[in-house]
Design an enzyme around this catalytic site. Structure first.
Site: not given
Ligand code: ACO
Length: 357
Positions: A111, A249, A279
């Site tokens: 990214c 980004h 993304n």
């Molecule tokens: N729909 C519904 N629920 C979901 C989903 C979904 N798509 N995905 C996860 N959940 C659930 C989880 O299972 C969890 O449930 P639980 O509490 O029962 O265990 C709950 O939602 C919370 O999950 P978290 O992982 O804590 O959610 P978070 O708020 O952290 O959001 C996310 C997840 C969106 C992936 C976030 O962590 C994020 O954006 N991370 C950064 C990603 C990023 O920046 N990547 C960068 C580079 S990519 C590259 O270089 C190619």
């Protein structure tokens, strides 16, 4: 002193659109969860190769700069989803454009790739090695989407954006930049089996999708993007109040908001299009540049800050002063081939391979 300024910009977004409601039909998720946790409403699914999207974006950037492909002396294609291991995606882009003979390479910093490419291109021009450089960010992340993993399947999309960098004696272009990477955290975000580290017949299809520790990547991205963005402004000799536009980004709207807060920027000075595309990794920033210019959000002489974070874990930031021209010299009618396939039809091979949860 010779500097490098952006003189052309363009994008190519595939037409097939996959909405959050489409995803909710095959994944245990909802429009409400995806929107509130990420800011994403829909994403594009490509029916063509990365190089096809890259070349269309490049045609638009060349036209905006008033150049033809044979003017180019360097092509950098920033991608983590290359068409093939060899030859490079850049070689195919060069062939499509007809820019025969110029230097061309792929650059993979995930990214952060486009900012890495912008800095490499700028320094090649400053060193006197090149004078007209095409930098493309292009990705087909949909190829790797594992719809059995809801924590990654909803995040990514496809697309391409491009800029032309040209030598100038004006005091414009990249004012300060920072490129970095934390290799000790490289396992937090990976697609493993497509490299030589993988097995030829993967025993576990899940390993050929994107595997990510989202919470840890999020925690690091929030801190690092904001810190590096502030540092490049300070290194430019400017104050935060001098920043006209942040083009970050687009991985998660909460990360974008945190970065904007660190820069003390009001929402009107932050470019956000994550809702439409998700993304798109290295494509996000050049696509956003093209849209920001088209929407009149870039004024002549504007100070723009770019910041990104991605697999590696890589990060990058740059402060850039735009040149005098915000209108394209000319336009191109280049377009992707049409398709009758819906996004749901285009992702069916992924469902067949990975299965559903
Ligand atoms: N729909 C519904 N629920 C979901 C989903 C979904 N798509 N995905 C996860 N959940 C659930 C989880 O299972 C969890 O449930 P639980 O509490 O029962 O265990 C709950 O939602 C919370 O999950 P978290 O992982 O804590 O959610 P978070 O708020 O952290 O959001 C996310 C997840 C969106 C992936 C976030 O962590 C994020 O954006 N991370 C950064 C990603 C990023 O920046 N990547 C960068 C580079 S990519 C590259 O270089 C190619």
């Amino acid at each position: 002193m010779t500097n490098a300024t952006i003189t052309g910009w363009g994008k190519a977004m595939p037409p097939a659109t996959l909405s959050n409601d489409d995803l909710a039909k095959i994944v245990k998720t909802s429009d409400e969860w995806i929107t509130t946790r990420t800011g994403i409403k829909e994403r594009r699914i490509s029916h063509v190769d990365v190089s096809d999207m890259a070349a269309v974006a490049a045609h638009h950037a060349l036209a905006a700069a008033g150049l033809v492909a044979s003017d180019l002396d360097l092509i950098i294609v920033c991608t983590c989803t290359a068409d093939s291991t060899i030859p490079s995606t850049a070689s195919r882009v060069q062939e499509i454009l007809g820019a025969t003979g110029c230097a061309a390479l792929d650059l993979n910093a995930a990214c952060s790739g486009f900012i890495y490419g912008l800095v490499v291109g700028t320094n090649m021009i400053k060193a006197g090695t090149n004078s007209k450089v095409l930098i493309v960010g292009a990705e087909k992340l949909s190829y790797h989407l594992n719809f059995a993993d809801r924590s990654t399947a909803v995040l990514f999309g496809d697309g391409a954006g491009a800029v032309i960098l040209e030598a100038t004696e004006d005091d414009v272009g990249v004012l300060a930049s920072e490129l970095g990477l934390d290799g000790d955290a490289r396992d937090l975000l990976a697609i493993e089996v497509t490299g030589t580290k993988g097995t030829r017949q993967s025993a576990d299809p899940a390993q050929s999708g994107i595997v990510m520790n989202g919470q840890e990547v999020f925690r690091r991205a929030v801190t690092t993007m904001g810190d590096s963005a502030v540092r490049v402004v300070e290194e430019s000799g400017l104050s935060l109040g001098d920043v006209d536009l942040l083009i970050p980004h687009q991985a998660n709207s909460r990360i974008i908001d945190a970065t904007a807060r660190r820069l003390k920027l009001e929402p009107a000075k932050v470019f956000v299009n994550i809702g439409s595309y998700g993304n798109t990794s290295a494509a996000t920033i050049p696509v956003a540049i093209a849209e920001a210019v088209e929407q009149g959000r870039v004024e002549p002489g504007a100070v723009i800050v770019f910041a990104a974070f991605g697999a590696g874990l890589s990060w990058a930031a740059a402060a850039l002063k735009w040149g005098d021209r915000v209108e394209p010299v000319s336009t191109s009618d280049a377009a992707l081939p049409t398709t009758d396939k819906t996004a749901m039809e285009l992702i069916q091979p992924n469902i067949d391979f990975f299965g559903l949860a």
